[in-house]
Design a protein around this motif. Structure first.
Motif, PDB file in Angstrom:
ATOM      1  N   CYS A 109       0.839  -1.207   0.000  1.00  0.00           N
ATOM      2  CA  CYS A 109       0.000   0.000   0.000  1.00  0.00           C
ATOM      3  C   CYS A 109       0.873   1.255   0.000  1.00  0.00           C
ATOM      4  N   PHE A 110       1.935   1.242   0.805  1.00  0.00           N
ATOM      5  CA  PHE A 110       2.830   2.406   0.837  1.00  0.00           C
ATOM      6  C   PHE A 110       3.652   2.507  -0.442  1.00  0.00           C
ATOM      7  N   VAL A 111       3.972   1.378  -1.046  1.00  0.00           N
ATOM      8  CA  VAL A 111       4.657   1.404  -2.344  1.00  0.00           C
ATOM      9  C   VAL A 111       3.770   2.083  -3.383  1.00  0.00           C
ATOM     10  N   VAL A 112       2.464   1.778  -3.353  1.00  0.00           N
ATOM     11  CA  VAL A 112       1.514   2.391  -4.289  1.00  0.00           C
ATOM     12  C   VAL A 112       1.301   3.865  -3.954  1.00  0.00           C
ATOM     13  N   TRP A 113       1.059   4.158  -2.680  1.00  0.00           N
ATOM     14  CA  TRP A 113       0.790   5.549  -2.279  1.00  0.00           C
ATOM     15  C   TRP A 113       1.977   6.465  -2.554  1.00  0.00           C
ATOM     16  N   ARG A 114       3.188   5.968  -2.298  1.00  0.00           N
ATOM     17  CA  ARG A 114       4.381   6.804  -2.440  1.00  0.00           C
ATOM     18  C   ARG A 114       5.057   6.651  -3.808  1.00  0.00           C
ATOM     19  N   LYS A 115       4.424   5.879  -4.691  1.00  0.00           N
ATOM     20  CA  LYS A 115       4.939   5.691  -6.057  1.00  0.00           C
ATOM     21  C   LYS A 115       6.383   5.182  -6.031  1.00  0.00           C
ATOM     22  N   MET A 116       6.587   4.083  -5.276  1.00  0.00           N
ATOM     23  CA  MET A 116       7.919   3.512  -5.096  1.00  0.00           C
ATOM     24  C   MET A 116       8.125   2.225  -5.894  1.00  0.00           C
ATOM     25  N   ALA A 117       7.327   2.002  -6.923  1.00  0.00           N
ATOM     26  CA  ALA A 117       7.409   0.746  -7.669  1.00  0.00           C
ATOM     27  C   ALA A 117       8.798   0.526  -8.250  1.00  0.00           C
ATOM     28  N   TYR A 118       9.370   1.559  -8.840  1.00  0.00           N
ATOM     29  CA  TYR A 118      10.691   1.419  -9.454  1.00  0.00           C
ATOM     30  C   TYR A 118      11.763   1.222  -8.388  1.00  0.00           C
ATOM     31  N   ARG A 162       1.061   5.518  11.629  1.00  0.00           N
ATOM     32  CA  ARG A 162       0.612   6.910  11.481  1.00  0.00           C
ATOM     33  C   ARG A 162       1.697   7.820  10.900  1.00  0.00           C
ATOM     34  N   PRO A 163       2.957   7.715  11.337  1.00  0.00           N
ATOM     35  CA  PRO A 163       3.994   8.513  10.666  1.00  0.00           C
ATOM     36  C   PRO A 163       4.133   8.170   9.174  1.00  0.00           C
ATOM     37  N   LEU A 164       4.017   6.896   8.824  1.00  0.00           N
ATOM     38  CA  LEU A 164       4.096   6.502   7.418  1.00  0.00           C
ATOM     39  C   LEU A 164       2.937   7.088   6.618  1.00  0.00           C
ATOM     40  N   LEU A 165       1.740   7.068   7.210  1.00  0.00           N
ATOM     41  CA  LEU A 165       0.587   7.674   6.541  1.00  0.00           C
ATOM     42  C   LEU A 165       0.801   9.177   6.363  1.00  0.00           C
ATOM     43  N   ALA A 166       1.338   9.806   7.388  1.00  0.00           N
ATOM     44  CA  ALA A 166       1.534  11.257   7.342  1.00  0.00           C
ATOM     45  C   ALA A 166       2.501  11.657   6.234  1.00  0.00           C
ATOM     46  N   ILE A 167       3.629  10.952   6.115  1.00  0.00           N
ATOM     47  CA  ILE A 167       4.591  11.325   5.076  1.00  0.00           C
ATOM     48  C   ILE A 167       4.107  10.928   3.689  1.00  0.00           C
ATOM     49  N   SER A 168       3.190   9.952   3.620  1.00  0.00           N
ATOM     50  CA  SER A 168       2.629   9.558   2.331  1.00  0.00           C
ATOM     51  C   SER A 168       1.618  10.593   1.836  1.00  0.00           C
ATOM     52  N   ILE A 169       0.898  11.205   2.778  1.00  0.00           N
ATOM     53  CA  ILE A 169      -0.102  12.222   2.412  1.00  0.00           C
ATOM     54  C   ILE A 169       0.576  13.541   2.059  1.00  0.00           C
ATOM     55  N   HIS A 170       1.470  14.011   2.921  1.00  0.00           N
ATOM     56  CA  HIS A 170       2.150  15.291   2.675  1.00  0.00           C
ATOM     57  C   HIS A 170       3.435  15.318   3.492  1.00  0.00           C
ATOM     58  N   SER A 171       4.560  15.100   2.829  1.00  0.00           N
ATOM     59  CA  SER A 171       5.837  14.970   3.517  1.00  0.00           C
ATOM     60  C   SER A 171       6.238  16.258   4.235  1.00  0.00           C
ATOM     61  N   GLU A 172       6.062  17.414   3.562  1.00  0.00           N
ATOM     62  CA  GLU A 172       6.471  18.684   4.170  1.00  0.00           C
ATOM     63  C   GLU A 172       5.628  19.006   5.404  1.00  0.00           C
ATOM     64  N   SER A 191       5.660  -7.115  -8.474  1.00  0.00           N
ATOM     65  CA  SER A 191       4.266  -7.309  -8.889  1.00  0.00           C
ATOM     66  C   SER A 191       3.400  -7.696  -7.700  1.00  0.00           C
ATOM     67  N   LEU A 192       3.918  -8.547  -6.815  1.00  0.00           N
ATOM     68  CA  LEU A 192       3.160  -8.971  -5.642  1.00  0.00           C
ATOM     69  C   LEU A 192       2.988  -7.816  -4.654  1.00  0.00           C
ATOM     70  N   LEU A 193       3.905  -6.854  -4.692  1.00  0.00           N
ATOM     71  CA  LEU A 193       3.798  -5.691  -3.821  1.00  0.00           C
ATOM     72  C   LEU A 193       2.834  -4.643  -4.380  1.00  0.00           C
ATOM     73  N   ILE A 194       2.596  -4.658  -5.687  1.00  0.00           N
ATOM     74  CA  ILE A 194       1.809  -3.596  -6.315  1.00  0.00           C
ATOM     75  C   ILE A 194       0.390  -4.036  -6.670  1.00  0.00           C
ATOM     76  N   ILE A 195       0.245  -5.214  -7.285  1.00  0.00           N
ATOM     77  CA  ILE A 195      -1.054  -5.586  -7.851  1.00  0.00           C
ATOM     78  C   ILE A 195      -2.132  -5.795  -6.787  1.00  0.00           C
ATOM     79  N   PRO A 196      -1.895  -6.578  -5.703  1.00  0.00           N
ATOM     80  CA  PRO A 196      -2.964  -6.709  -4.685  1.00  0.00           C
ATOM     81  C   PRO A 196      -3.375  -5.381  -4.048  1.00  0.00           C
ATOM     82  N   PRO A 197      -2.430  -4.480  -3.668  1.00  0.00           N
ATOM     83  CA  PRO A 197      -2.873  -3.183  -3.152  1.00  0.00           C
ATOM     84  C   PRO A 197      -3.652  -2.357  -4.177  1.00  0.00           C
ATOM     85  N   ALA A 198      -3.227  -2.420  -5.440  1.00  0.00           N
ATOM     86  CA  ALA A 198      -3.955  -1.677  -6.472  1.00  0.00           C
ATOM     87  C   ALA A 198      -5.373  -2.227  -6.639  1.00  0.00           C
TER      88      ALA A 198
END
Length: 260
Positions: free
Chosen positions: A24-33, A146-156, A194-201
């Protein structure tokens, strides 16, 4: 059910449960690459483990964590685009791993198993690694949720609120490296992202809260493991790719269902 199939199912479910929330964090933070880079680099860990006669899982974990730290430092200080840096490191590490393996005399290794996974060859020791690492990952993610959610929503904004953004990002990177290392034998270097991205997507189509998405991602991952193992058992297809195709099938079905 044969023992090897039961072990495969238990191991696959363990990876799916871990990969769901993290994905989910890989998808939210666009960390696939970023995940691709770490997974490609894991093959270098295999090569070094073979050369120095070290437990392969341990060698992969150590090297993946080391490369994750290097990547985080370079991304923080680099003067070139992130995708360019990740592309350079991913393919360079993969090539170094292949070269190191070819130079290891009198060592035979099934590279296809590491590239594409060999879930049916999982043993009790592999299951201990998966569930041991999984408990550590899940507890760490609960602690940092919660810190992970916070930086995923708005890091600054998270930094203004006093959250140590760089430390949380580093923790996420290390968790990702650990999961890739322990999951490598399940779906392989080339398919782990793929296993990290497809199920969360897929879960994203149904979830209303981040917590729901994390739980649904794990469930969809487990369904993908079940479907891939069933296909491998009944129609004799490669296990790792079959799991990814099963996950992709659920992703397509979710779009069809939500489109109605």
């Amino acid at each position: 059910m044969p023992d090897f199939l039961l072990y495969a199912l238990i191991a696959g479910y363990g990876v799916a449960v871990i990969a769901g929330p993290l994905g989910c964090f890989v998808v939210w933070r666009k960390m696939a690459y970023f995940g691709d880079t770490l997974s490609h680099s894991a093959l270098l860990g295999v090569s070094l483990g073979l050369l120095f006669n070290i437990n392969l899982t341990l060698a992969i974990i150590v090297l993946s964590i080391l490369l994750a730290i290097i990547l985080s430092i370079l991304q923080h200080k680099q003067k070139i685009a992130s995708d360019t840096l990740l592309g350079i490191l991913a393919h360079s590490a993969l090539s170094l791993g292949l070269i190191a393996t070819s130079l290891a005399n009198n060592i035979r290794v099934d590279l296809m198993g590491y590239l594409f996974g060999d879930l049916l060859a999982v043993n009790l020791q592999d299951i201990f690694w998966i569930y041991g690492g999984g408990v550590l990952v899940i507890l760490t993610m609960i602690w940092l949720w919660r810190p992970l959610l916070a930086i995923s929503i708005h890091s600054e904004l998270a930094e203004v609120e006093g959250i140590p953004v760089q430390k949380v990002k580093m923790a996420l990177t290390l968790i990702l490296a650990l999961v890739i290392a322990v999951a490598m034998k399940i779906v392989g270097v080339l398919l782990i992202t793929s296993l990290l991205i497809i199920p969360p997507a897929t879960a994203q189509r149904f979830a209303r809260t981040p917590e729901q998405m994390a739980i649904l991602a794990s469930l969809f991952g487990m369904l993908g493991v079940s479907g891939g193992l069933a296909a491998s058992w009944f129609i004799d297809t490669p296990t790792g790719p079959s799991i990814v195709v099963a996950c992709f099938s659920f992703f397509i079905l979710s779009h069809v269902y939500k489109a109605k």
